[in-house]
Scaffold this motif. Structure first.
Motif, mmCIF file in Angstrom:
data_model
loop_
_atom_site.group_PDB
_atom_site.id
_atom_site.type_symbol
_atom_site.label_atom_id
_atom_site.label_comp_id
_atom_site.label_asym_id
_atom_site.label_seq_id
_atom_site.Cartn_x
_atom_site.Cartn_y
_atom_site.Cartn_z
ATOM 1 N N SER A 1 18.116 35.417 -17.160
ATOM 2 C CA SER A 1 16.656 35.363 -16.997
ATOM 3 C C SER A 1 15.973 36.626 -17.523
ATOM 4 O O SER A 1 14.831 36.577 -17.979
ATOM 5 C CB SER A 1 16.267 35.103 -15.538
ATOM 6 O OG SER A 1 16.647 36.186 -14.726
ATOM 7 N N GLY A 2 16.684 37.775 -17.471
ATOM 8 C CA GLY A 2 16.095 39.003 -18.010
ATOM 9 C C GLY A 2 15.760 38.851 -19.482
ATOM 10 O O GLY A 2 14.768 39.404 -19.967
ATOM 11 N N TYR B 1 12.241 37.546 -20.096
ATOM 12 C CA TYR B 1 11.208 38.580 -20.005
ATOM 13 C C TYR B 1 11.297 39.513 -21.221
ATOM 14 O O TYR B 1 10.287 39.969 -21.743
ATOM 15 C CB TYR B 1 11.360 39.362 -18.695
ATOM 16 C CG TYR B 1 11.005 38.506 -17.492
ATOM 17 C CD1 TYR B 1 9.693 38.440 -17.026
ATOM 18 C CD2 TYR B 1 11.961 37.726 -16.857
ATOM 19 C CE1 TYR B 1 9.354 37.626 -15.948
ATOM 20 C CE2 TYR B 1 11.634 36.907 -15.783
ATOM 21 C CZ TYR B 1 10.332 36.862 -15.332
ATOM 22 O OH TYR B 1 9.987 36.052 -14.284
ATOM 23 N N ARG B 2 12.529 39.759 -21.677
ATOM 24 C CA ARG B 2 12.702 40.623 -22.849
ATOM 25 C C ARG B 2 12.164 39.956 -24.125
ATOM 26 O O ARG B 2 11.621 40.624 -25.003
ATOM 27 C CB ARG B 2 14.178 40.976 -23.034
ATOM 28 C CG ARG B 2 14.677 41.998 -22.023
ATOM 29 C CD ARG B 2 16.174 42.156 -22.112
ATOM 30 N NE ARG B 2 16.687 43.044 -21.104
ATOM 31 C CZ ARG B 2 16.989 44.331 -21.301
ATOM 32 N NH1 ARG B 2 16.845 44.867 -22.490
ATOM 33 N NH2 ARG B 2 17.442 45.080 -20.319
ATOM 34 N N ASP C 1 10.308 47.127 -10.326
ATOM 35 C CA ASP C 1 10.875 45.806 -10.020
ATOM 36 C C ASP C 1 10.986 45.575 -8.500
ATOM 37 O O ASP C 1 10.832 44.459 -8.020
ATOM 38 C CB ASP C 1 12.272 45.651 -10.657
ATOM 39 C CG ASP C 1 12.226 45.602 -12.197
ATOM 40 O OD1 ASP C 1 11.132 45.460 -12.763
ATOM 41 O OD2 ASP C 1 13.301 45.722 -12.820
ATOM 42 N N ALA D 1 6.406 41.657 -16.397
ATOM 43 C CA ALA D 1 6.978 40.837 -15.325
ATOM 44 C C ALA D 1 6.207 40.938 -14.013
ATOM 45 O O ALA D 1 6.497 40.202 -13.071
ATOM 46 C CB ALA D 1 8.442 41.239 -15.096
ATOM 47 N N SER E 1 9.719 44.752 -18.136
ATOM 48 C CA SER E 1 9.461 45.098 -16.735
ATOM 49 C C SER E 1 7.953 45.179 -16.471
ATOM 50 O O SER E 1 7.466 44.775 -15.416
ATOM 51 C CB SER E 1 10.166 46.422 -16.418
ATOM 52 O OG SER E 1 9.797 46.903 -15.161
ATOM 53 N N GLY F 1 19.498 37.642 -12.589
ATOM 54 C CA GLY F 1 18.140 38.150 -12.706
ATOM 55 C C GLY F 1 17.739 39.002 -11.524
ATOM 56 O O GLY F 1 18.550 39.777 -10.996
ATOM 57 N N ARG F 2 16.476 38.873 -11.133
ATOM 58 C CA ARG F 2 15.959 39.667 -10.013
ATOM 59 C C ARG F 2 15.564 38.781 -8.829
ATOM 60 O O ARG F 2 15.654 39.177 -7.685
ATOM 61 C CB ARG F 2 14.703 40.452 -10.438
ATOM 62 C CG ARG F 2 14.866 41.376 -11.625
ATOM 63 C CD ARG F 2 15.734 42.563 -11.257
ATOM 64 N NE ARG F 2 15.800 43.564 -12.326
ATOM 65 C CZ ARG F 2 16.413 43.405 -13.491
ATOM 66 N NH1 ARG F 2 17.024 42.277 -13.753
ATOM 67 N NH2 ARG F 2 16.441 44.376 -14.383
ATOM 68 N N ASP F 3 15.079 37.566 -9.155
ATOM 69 C CA ASP F 3 14.485 36.709 -8.112
ATOM 70 C C ASP F 3 15.061 35.295 -8.143
ATOM 71 O O ASP F 3 14.414 34.351 -7.707
ATOM 72 C CB ASP F 3 12.967 36.631 -8.324
ATOM 73 C CG ASP F 3 12.604 36.004 -9.662
ATOM 74 O OD1 ASP F 3 13.471 35.964 -10.576
ATOM 75 O OD2 ASP F 3 11.456 35.527 -9.804
ATOM 76 N N ARG G 1 6.948 45.442 -6.854
ATOM 77 C CA ARG G 1 5.861 44.572 -7.323
ATOM 78 C C ARG G 1 5.552 43.535 -6.243
ATOM 79 O O ARG G 1 6.414 43.191 -5.428
ATOM 80 C CB ARG G 1 6.212 43.921 -8.659
ATOM 81 C CG ARG G 1 7.318 42.919 -8.564
ATOM 82 C CD ARG G 1 7.640 42.285 -9.916
ATOM 83 N NE ARG G 1 8.802 41.450 -9.773
ATOM 84 C CZ ARG G 1 9.817 41.388 -10.629
ATOM 85 N NH1 ARG G 1 9.804 42.107 -11.725
ATOM 86 N NH2 ARG G 1 10.833 40.600 -10.401
ATOM 87 N N ARG H 1 11.959 51.716 -13.773
ATOM 88 C CA ARG H 1 12.015 50.253 -13.752
ATOM 89 C C ARG H 1 12.415 49.727 -12.380
ATOM 90 O O ARG H 1 11.878 48.744 -11.890
ATOM 91 C CB ARG H 1 13.003 49.767 -14.807
ATOM 92 C CG ARG H 1 12.267 49.150 -15.936
ATOM 93 C CD ARG H 1 13.009 48.406 -16.970
ATOM 94 N NE ARG H 1 14.308 48.788 -17.365
ATOM 95 C CZ ARG H 1 15.301 47.903 -17.493
ATOM 96 N NH1 ARG H 1 15.105 46.642 -17.210
ATOM 97 N NH2 ARG H 1 16.482 48.285 -17.924
ATOM 98 N N ARG I 1 5.103 34.985 -14.725
ATOM 99 C CA ARG I 1 6.283 34.573 -13.955
ATOM 100 C C ARG I 1 6.289 33.059 -13.745
ATOM 101 O O ARG I 1 7.319 32.414 -13.810
ATOM 102 C CB ARG I 1 6.346 35.298 -12.598
ATOM 103 C CG ARG I 1 6.349 36.811 -12.699
ATOM 104 C CD ARG I 1 6.860 37.458 -11.424
ATOM 105 N NE ARG I 1 8.266 37.194 -11.231
ATOM 106 C CZ ARG I 1 9.244 37.908 -11.786
ATOM 107 N NH1 ARG I 1 8.972 38.945 -12.544
ATOM 108 N NH2 ARG I 1 10.503 37.576 -11.576
HETATM 109 O O1 DC Z 1 17.881 42.027 -16.373
HETATM 110 P P1 DC Z 1 17.120 42.773 -17.452
HETATM 111 O O2 DC Z 1 17.333 44.255 -17.384
HETATM 112 O O3 DC Z 1 17.400 42.209 -18.808
HETATM 113 O O4 DC Z 1 15.555 42.482 -17.141
HETATM 114 C C1 DC Z 1 14.507 43.112 -17.860
HETATM 115 C C2 DC Z 1 13.235 43.122 -17.013
HETATM 116 O O5 DC Z 1 12.773 41.775 -16.808
HETATM 117 C C3 DC Z 1 13.390 43.694 -15.611
HETATM 118 O O6 DC Z 1 13.170 45.080 -15.572
HETATM 119 C C4 DC Z 1 12.367 42.938 -14.798
HETATM 120 C C5 DC Z 1 12.228 41.616 -15.501
HETATM 121 N N1 DC Z 1 12.917 40.515 -14.818
HETATM 122 C C6 DC Z 1 12.278 39.916 -13.770
HETATM 123 O O7 DC Z 1 11.181 40.357 -13.393
HETATM 124 N N2 DC Z 1 12.834 38.840 -13.145
HETATM 125 C C7 DC Z 1 14.022 38.374 -13.528
HETATM 126 N N3 DC Z 1 14.553 37.308 -12.903
HETATM 127 C C8 DC Z 1 14.729 39.002 -14.581
HETATM 128 C C9 DC Z 1 14.149 40.084 -15.204
#
Ligand code: DC
Length: 225
Positions: free
Chosen positions: A34-35, A38-39, A183, A102, A99, A128-130, A186, A179, A108
């Motif tokens: 998932s990152g 966003y990238r 992250d 995001a 970041s 990912g993050r979420d 937020r 970052r 999102r």
């Molecule tokens: O996992 P990554 O380092 O490739 O992610 C890059 C940025 O994308 C991370 O700093 C925040 C955002 N991101 C996000 O908000 N939610 C996700 N599920 C994955 C990444």
């Protein structure tokens, strides 16, 4: 029963990508990085001279994206509109832009639909993050992979050096800390472990050790053999 999903969330450099790929490979599941979504937006913003605050333009871009993640046991590719895009997504400027953009709820939301459509038979492993908290709250197995920030900076440094980039360890550490704070704090979908996630600290573990722990946990959830 719904299509199986395993989520692996955590901060940058904790080793999520490697573990997600190895697990997906072992299970024969699809993969979602998932990152990278966003990238892709971050890279598009940089290359088109768009601001990372131009939410309508970013949403329009997100709504047009067709992305797949072809992978083997040793590498994950990102294919956008049928074309594999290389290491351009991995640099620090792109990560920072990702970041930044995001934090916006409409961005999102646009990526949320895209991610949910990737849940296809026989199953999905996503990192990912979420993913465990927001994208797939009903995931069958949720992992939160963490590691000390110094260890994560060193891993990212080695990754970038191996990819032929010229980088400074101290700059990577500083970027990661910035970052991480953004992250984690937020308002929408911050980086936090899901209440029902297994938390693993990978600071002193090899990818093989993390994978073994994840595999064992997945088996207790009825995934894998
Ligand atoms: O996992 P990554 O380092 O490739 O992610 C890059 C940025 O994308 C991370 O700093 C925040 C955002 N991101 C996000 O908000 N939610 C996700 N599920 C994955 C990444």
């Amino acid at each position: 029963m719904s299509i199986a999903v395993v989520t692996i969330d955590g901060p940058s450099g904790a080793g999520k990508g490697t573990v997600a790929r190895l697990l997906a490979h072992a299970l024969g599941f699809h993969l979602l990085d998932s990152g990278a979504l966003y990238r892709i937006l971050g890279q598009a913003a940089l290359s088109r001279d768009l601001s990372t605050t131009d939410v309508p333009a970013l949403v329009a871009l997100a709504n047009q994206l067709t992305v797949t993640f072809p992978y083997t046991a040793s590498r994950t590719d990102v294919s956008v509109d049928g074309e594999v895009i290389g290491s351009v997504l991995r640099n620090q400027a792109v990560a920072e832009a990702a970041s930044q953009l995001a934090i916006y709820p409409p961005v999102r939301q646009a990526l949320l639909d895209l991610q949910r459509r990737m849940r296809r038979s026989p199953g999905l492993v996503g990192d990912g993050r979420d993913l465990g908290t927001v994208v797939f709250p009903d995931a069958h197995a949720k992992i939160f992979l963490d590691a000390d920030v110094e260890v994560r900076a060193m891993r990212r440094y080695q990754e970038l050096i191996e990819a032929g980039q010229t980088v400074e360890l101290s700059a990577i550490l500083r970027d990661l800390e910035i970052r991480d704070i953004r992250d984690r704090t937020r308002e929408v979908a911050p980086l936090v472990p899901a209440a029902d996630a297994l938390v693993i600290d990978s600071s002193e573990k090899t990818p093989a050790e993390v994978l073994a722990a994840v595999n064992e946990y997945c088996r207790t959830k009825g995934i894998g053999i």
